[in-house]
Motif scaffolding. Structure first.
Motif, PDB file in Angstrom:
ATOM      1  N   ALA A  38       0.831  -1.206   0.000  1.00  0.00           N
ATOM      2  CA  ALA A  38       0.000   0.000   0.000  1.00  0.00           C
ATOM      3  C   ALA A  38       0.866   1.257   0.000  1.00  0.00           C
ATOM      4  O   ALA A  38       1.987   1.260   0.522  1.00  0.00           O
ATOM      5  CB  ALA A  38      -0.912   0.005   1.218  1.00  0.00           C
ATOM      6  N   LEU A  39       0.327   2.316  -0.548  1.00  0.00           N
ATOM      7  CA  LEU A  39       1.007   3.612  -0.576  1.00  0.00           C
ATOM      8  C   LEU A  39       1.323   4.080   0.832  1.00  0.00           C
ATOM      9  O   LEU A  39       2.403   4.615   1.096  1.00  0.00           O
ATOM     10  CB  LEU A  39       0.119   4.645  -1.282  1.00  0.00           C
ATOM     11  N   VAL A  40       0.375   3.869   1.747  1.00  0.00           N
ATOM     12  CA  VAL A  40       0.523   4.368   3.114  1.00  0.00           C
ATOM     13  C   VAL A  40      -0.022   3.333   4.090  1.00  0.00           C
ATOM     14  O   VAL A  40      -0.953   2.600   3.775  1.00  0.00           O
ATOM     15  CB  VAL A  40      -0.197   5.737   3.266  1.00  0.00           C
ATOM     16  N   ASP A  41       0.594   3.262   5.262  1.00  0.00           N
ATOM     17  CA  ASP A  41       0.146   2.327   6.297  1.00  0.00           C
ATOM     18  C   ASP A  41      -1.087   2.839   7.024  1.00  0.00           C
ATOM     19  O   ASP A  41      -1.925   2.061   7.457  1.00  0.00           O
ATOM     20  CB  ASP A  41       1.268   2.071   7.313  1.00  0.00           C
ATOM     21  N   ASP A  42      -1.190   4.142   7.184  1.00  0.00           N
ATOM     22  CA  ASP A  42      -2.259   4.748   7.975  1.00  0.00           C
ATOM     23  C   ASP A  42      -2.974   5.798   7.127  1.00  0.00           C
ATOM     24  O   ASP A  42      -2.514   6.926   7.005  1.00  0.00           O
ATOM     25  CB  ASP A  42      -1.656   5.370   9.242  1.00  0.00           C
ATOM     26  N   TRP A  43      -4.123   5.417   6.566  1.00  0.00           N
ATOM     27  CA  TRP A  43      -4.860   6.315   5.683  1.00  0.00           C
ATOM     28  C   TRP A  43      -5.420   7.508   6.426  1.00  0.00           C
ATOM     29  O   TRP A  43      -5.552   8.595   5.856  1.00  0.00           O
ATOM     30  CB  TRP A  43      -5.963   5.554   4.950  1.00  0.00           C
ATOM     31  N   VAL A  44      -5.733   7.339   7.700  1.00  0.00           N
ATOM     32  CA  VAL A  44      -6.218   8.469   8.507  1.00  0.00           C
ATOM     33  C   VAL A  44      -5.099   9.497   8.650  1.00  0.00           C
ATOM     34  O   VAL A  44      -5.330  10.699   8.537  1.00  0.00           O
ATOM     35  CB  VAL A  44      -6.732   7.991   9.886  1.00  0.00           C
ATOM     36  N   CYS A  45      -3.886   9.025   8.868  1.00  0.00           N
ATOM     37  CA  CYS A  45      -2.732   9.926   8.952  1.00  0.00           C
ATOM     38  C   CYS A  45      -2.585  10.709   7.652  1.00  0.00           C
ATOM     39  O   CYS A  45      -2.361  11.919   7.677  1.00  0.00           O
ATOM     40  CB  CYS A  45      -1.461   9.138   9.237  1.00  0.00           C
ATOM     41  N   LEU A  46      -2.722  10.046   6.530  1.00  0.00           N
ATOM     42  CA  LEU A  46      -2.579  10.725   5.235  1.00  0.00           C
ATOM     43  C   LEU A  46      -3.605  11.846   5.108  1.00  0.00           C
ATOM     44  O   LEU A  46      -3.273  12.951   4.682  1.00  0.00           O
ATOM     45  CB  LEU A  46      -2.717   9.731   4.086  1.00  0.00           C
ATOM     46  N   LYS A  47      -4.828  11.566   5.506  1.00  0.00           N
ATOM     47  CA  LYS A  47      -5.868  12.587   5.447  1.00  0.00           C
ATOM     48  C   LYS A  47      -5.518  13.766   6.357  1.00  0.00           C
ATOM     49  O   LYS A  47      -5.666  14.931   5.965  1.00  0.00           O
ATOM     50  CB  LYS A  47      -7.209  11.984   5.872  1.00  0.00           C
ATOM     51  N   ILE A  48      -5.022  13.491   7.541  1.00  0.00           N
ATOM     52  CA  ILE A  48      -4.649  14.537   8.495  1.00  0.00           C
ATOM     53  C   ILE A  48      -3.490  15.377   7.961  1.00  0.00           C
ATOM     54  O   ILE A  48      -3.500  16.610   8.060  1.00  0.00           O
ATOM     55  CB  ILE A  48      -4.302  13.919   9.864  1.00  0.00           C
ATOM     56  N   VAL A  49      -2.493  14.719   7.375  1.00  0.00           N
ATOM     57  CA  VAL A  49      -1.326  15.422   6.833  1.00  0.00           C
ATOM     58  C   VAL A  49      -1.738  16.343   5.681  1.00  0.00           C
ATOM     59  O   VAL A  49      -1.305  17.499   5.614  1.00  0.00           O
ATOM     60  CB  VAL A  49      -0.245  14.401   6.401  1.00  0.00           C
ATOM     61  N   VAL A  50      -2.593  15.844   4.802  1.00  0.00           N
ATOM     62  CA  VAL A  50      -3.063  16.669   3.679  1.00  0.00           C
ATOM     63  C   VAL A  50      -3.874  17.857   4.198  1.00  0.00           C
ATOM     64  O   VAL A  50      -3.718  18.984   3.724  1.00  0.00           O
ATOM     65  CB  VAL A  50      -3.872  15.823   2.670  1.00  0.00           C
ATOM     66  N   GLN A  51      -4.718  17.621   5.191  1.00  0.00           N
ATOM     67  CA  GLN A  51      -5.505  18.714   5.763  1.00  0.00           C
ATOM     68  C   GLN A  51      -4.612  19.752   6.435  1.00  0.00           C
ATOM     69  O   GLN A  51      -4.875  20.956   6.335  1.00  0.00           O
ATOM     70  CB  GLN A  51      -6.532  18.172   6.752  1.00  0.00           C
TER      71      GLN A  51
END
Length: 109
Positions: A38-51
């Motif tokens: 997968a691109l990222v282990d933690d999809w919630v983290c990705l959303k938070i980082v983008v926000q």
């Protein structure tokens, strides 16, 4: 449009430098995981980082989507939300995203 792209490019580079240091950041932000992983282990983290980036530095637009891997790598390295918020605030704290917004000026990538 070119100023918006330059802002995005420079902001990602500076955020990486603040988080990982200028020697390590370029390689960490560009890591490509093996096929099938997968691109990222933690999809919630990705959303938070983008926000966090969006709230301090402005919209990514289609052009900025090329930095999704960099954001994913930030998460995969275990960078906290607070560290990302601080880095984005330091890099983009005085950036007026409305001034160069492609949505306001009627262009998009």
């Amino acid at each position: 449009m070119m100023m918006d792209r330059a802002h995005l490019d420079c902001s990602i580079k500076l955020i990486g430098n603040l988080i990982f240091g200028s020697v390590v950041a370029p390689s960490v932000l560009k890591i490509v995981r093996p096929s099938g992983q997968a691109l990222v282990d933690d999809w919630v983290c990705l959303k938070i980082v983008v926000q966090a980036f969006k709230s301090h530095c402005g919209s990514l637009t289609q052009y900025g989507m090329k930095y999704m891997r960099a954001f994913a790598n930030i998460c995969n390295e275990g960078v906290s939300k607070d560290a990302m918020e601080e880095a984005c605030g330091n890099v983009c704290g005085s950036y007026n995203s409305a001034k160069w917004s492609p949505f306001i000026h009627g262009y998009s990538a």
